[in-house]
Design a protein around this motif. Structure first.
Motif, mmCIF file in Angstrom:
data_model
loop_
_atom_site.group_PDB
_atom_site.id
_atom_site.type_symbol
_atom_site.label_atom_id
_atom_site.label_comp_id
_atom_site.label_asym_id
_atom_site.label_seq_id
_atom_site.Cartn_x
_atom_site.Cartn_y
_atom_site.Cartn_z
ATOM 1 N N VAL A 8 0.853 -1.192 0.000
ATOM 2 C CA VAL A 8 0.000 0.000 0.000
ATOM 3 C C VAL A 8 0.889 1.242 0.000
ATOM 4 O O VAL A 8 1.766 1.400 0.852
ATOM 5 C CB VAL A 8 -0.922 0.025 1.233
ATOM 6 N N VAL A 9 0.660 2.119 -0.970
ATOM 7 C CA VAL A 9 1.493 3.307 -1.130
ATOM 8 C C VAL A 9 0.888 4.518 -0.435
ATOM 9 O O VAL A 9 1.581 5.262 0.265
ATOM 10 C CB VAL A 9 1.702 3.627 -2.627
ATOM 11 N N SER A 10 -0.413 4.749 -0.632
ATOM 12 C CA SER A 10 -1.009 5.952 -0.072
ATOM 13 C C SER A 10 -2.444 5.732 0.384
ATOM 14 O O SER A 10 -3.140 4.829 -0.093
ATOM 15 C CB SER A 10 -0.962 7.105 -1.083
ATOM 16 N N PHE A 11 -2.853 6.573 1.315
ATOM 17 C CA PHE A 11 -4.203 6.593 1.874
ATOM 18 C C PHE A 11 -4.654 8.044 1.818
ATOM 19 O O PHE A 11 -4.041 8.919 2.432
ATOM 20 C CB PHE A 11 -4.170 6.072 3.308
ATOM 21 N N THR A 12 -5.725 8.312 1.057
ATOM 22 C CA THR A 12 -6.074 9.686 0.721
ATOM 23 C C THR A 12 -7.557 9.961 0.912
ATOM 24 O O THR A 12 -8.398 9.112 0.617
ATOM 25 C CB THR A 12 -5.725 9.981 -0.760
ATOM 26 N N GLN A 13 -7.869 11.177 1.391
ATOM 27 C CA GLN A 13 -9.239 11.663 1.403
ATOM 28 C C GLN A 13 -9.317 12.891 0.509
ATOM 29 O O GLN A 13 -8.574 13.849 0.696
ATOM 30 C CB GLN A 13 -9.702 12.015 2.815
ATOM 31 N N LEU A 14 -10.219 12.837 -0.471
ATOM 32 C CA LEU A 14 -10.434 13.928 -1.406
ATOM 33 C C LEU A 14 -11.831 14.473 -1.159
ATOM 34 O O LEU A 14 -12.832 13.764 -1.344
ATOM 35 C CB LEU A 14 -10.295 13.437 -2.849
ATOM 36 N N THR A 15 -11.926 15.734 -0.744
ATOM 37 C CA THR A 15 -13.214 16.331 -0.393
ATOM 38 C C THR A 15 -13.561 17.428 -1.382
ATOM 39 O O THR A 15 -12.749 18.324 -1.642
ATOM 40 C CB THR A 15 -13.178 16.903 1.033
ATOM 41 N N HIS A 16 -14.780 17.345 -1.945
ATOM 42 C CA HIS A 16 -15.222 18.280 -2.974
ATOM 43 C C HIS A 16 -16.508 18.981 -2.540
ATOM 44 O O HIS A 16 -17.374 18.353 -1.923
ATOM 45 C CB HIS A 16 -15.518 17.557 -4.291
ATOM 46 N N PRO A 17 -16.671 20.267 -2.878
ATOM 47 C CA PRO A 17 -17.950 20.940 -2.606
ATOM 48 C C PRO A 17 -19.077 20.234 -3.352
ATOM 49 O O PRO A 17 -18.972 19.982 -4.555
ATOM 50 C CB PRO A 17 -17.726 22.356 -3.155
ATOM 51 N N GLY A 18 -20.144 19.910 -2.651
ATOM 52 C CA GLY A 18 -21.223 19.158 -3.264
ATOM 53 C C GLY A 18 -21.876 19.852 -4.436
ATOM 54 O O GLY A 18 -22.247 19.218 -5.425
ATOM 55 N N GLN A 19 -21.998 21.192 -4.359
ATOM 56 C CA GLN A 19 -22.708 21.902 -5.417
ATOM 57 C C GLN A 19 -21.866 22.108 -6.666
ATOM 58 O O GLN A 19 -22.377 22.523 -7.696
ATOM 59 C CB GLN A 19 -23.211 23.268 -4.917
ATOM 60 N N HIS A 20 -20.550 21.819 -6.576
ATOM 61 C CA HIS A 20 -19.665 22.053 -7.719
ATOM 62 C C HIS A 20 -19.111 20.771 -8.316
ATOM 63 O O HIS A 20 -18.334 20.827 -9.270
ATOM 64 C CB HIS A 20 -18.472 22.931 -7.310
ATOM 65 N N TYR A 21 -19.496 19.623 -7.767
ATOM 66 C CA TYR A 21 -18.818 18.405 -8.209
ATOM 67 C C TYR A 21 -19.798 17.264 -8.376
ATOM 68 O O TYR A 21 -20.715 17.076 -7.582
ATOM 69 C CB TYR A 21 -17.745 17.992 -7.194
ATOM 70 N N ARG A 22 -19.593 16.495 -9.410
ATOM 71 C CA ARG A 22 -20.390 15.299 -9.659
ATOM 72 C C ARG A 22 -19.440 14.190 -10.077
ATOM 73 O O ARG A 22 -18.490 14.412 -10.828
ATOM 74 C CB ARG A 22 -21.409 15.551 -10.777
ATOM 75 N N MET A 23 -19.684 12.996 -9.569
ATOM 76 C CA MET A 23 -18.825 11.861 -9.885
ATOM 77 C C MET A 23 -19.655 10.786 -10.564
ATOM 78 O O MET A 23 -20.768 10.477 -10.144
ATOM 79 C CB MET A 23 -18.202 11.293 -8.608
ATOM 80 N N GLY A 24 -19.116 10.216 -11.612
ATOM 81 C CA GLY A 24 -19.813 9.159 -12.319
ATOM 82 C C GLY A 24 -18.862 8.065 -12.724
ATOM 83 O O GLY A 24 -17.648 8.216 -12.662
ATOM 84 N N SER A 25 -19.410 6.932 -13.131
ATOM 85 C CA SER A 25 -18.575 5.819 -13.580
ATOM 86 C C SER A 25 -19.352 5.006 -14.585
ATOM 87 O O SER A 25 -20.571 5.116 -14.697
ATOM 88 C CB SER A 25 -18.168 4.932 -12.402
ATOM 89 N N GLN A 26 -18.633 4.208 -15.322
ATOM 90 C CA GLN A 26 -19.242 3.347 -16.315
ATOM 91 C C GLN A 26 -18.651 1.955 -16.161
ATOM 92 O O GLN A 26 -17.454 1.793 -15.957
ATOM 93 C CB GLN A 26 -18.973 3.876 -17.728
#
Length: 235
Positions: A212-230
């Motif tokens: 394991v190299v890294s452990f990360t938390q990425l926090t984004h403003p809810g009104q400015h960010y959307r995450m999707g996947s396929q």
């Protein structure tokens, strides 16, 4: 004042996992066994097991017992991307502000996440990523200092931690957990938000062939960010 008994049991269980003596899927002692071993009630033993389960170190299966959680996901629907590429793909400009870059000793949560003994040397970096001068992501990253000894010497206003790690120690696998969270005071300050504010938080662990190299938390403003996947499934 001595530590509460459940914390003593919890530390014992954690040490067995972090040291590697108990590997993935190893069955840990039952509530009754722990109660006898530490001369406590079953309720006290249960609390230690429950907290480690909530923290992701253990998996409890009714009728079977408690087991060391898997350190790797079998698959991920989210592709790991460099935030610079994401922002430039939208036709905007990325910039970055370094908040913290320092060496620390790993606490229990970080030790389990990075599969390290307690109080191992790790590097911690906190950065604010901007999209056209608008803060869009707060990155808080712990890195295994043994695997990436020169991490702390980098200028992360010129290269992102993800980009540096990908070039230095090719990443082979990632685990993601995505959740909606209410921004705390620190997040509100760094992302220039007004309370109350919902944020999207992605917690990620990244592996190389060495561990394991890294452990990360990425926090984004809810009104400015959307995450999707396929995902593509077999016929």
């Amino acid at each position: 004042m001595p530590a509460p008994k459940y914390l003593t049991i919890k530390q014992y269980l954690f040490n067995e996992i972090a040291s590697g003596r108990w590997t993935e899927h190893h069955k840990v002692p039952s509530e009754n066994q722990l109660a006898t071993q530490f001369s406590v009630s079953r309720m006290t033993a249960r609390r230690a097991l429950q907290e480690l389960t909530e923290e992701g170190a253990l998996v409890r299966t009714k009728g079977l017992g408690s087991f060391v959680a898997s350190f790797k996901n079998q698959s991920s629907l989210l592709k790991v991307k460099n935030i610079v590429d994401e922002i430039e793909l939208r036709g905007m400009k990325h910039s970055c502000e370094l908040v913290t870059l320092e060496k620390r000793s790993s606490n229990p949560e970080v030790s389990v996440a990075l599969s390290l003994p307690l109080e191992s040397p790790v590097f911690f970096a906190a950065l604010i990523h901007y999209q056209d001068r608008q803060p869009i992501q707060l990155e808080a990253r712990y890195v295994n200092a043994r695997l990436v000894p020169n991490f702390i010497e980098q200028d992360f206003t010129k290269i992102t931690p993800h980009e540096y790690l990908a070039k230095t120690l090719p990443l082979t696998e990632a685990e993601h957990v995505v959740e909606a969270v209410l921004a705390d005071r620190q997040v509100l300050h760094y992302l220039k938000l007004n309370p109350p504010q919902a944020c999207l938080q992605l917690t990620r662990r990244s592996w190389s062939s060495l561990g394991v190299v890294s452990f990360t938390q990425l926090t984004h403003p809810g009104q400015h960010y959307r995450m999707g996947s396929q995902a593509r499934f077999g016929d």
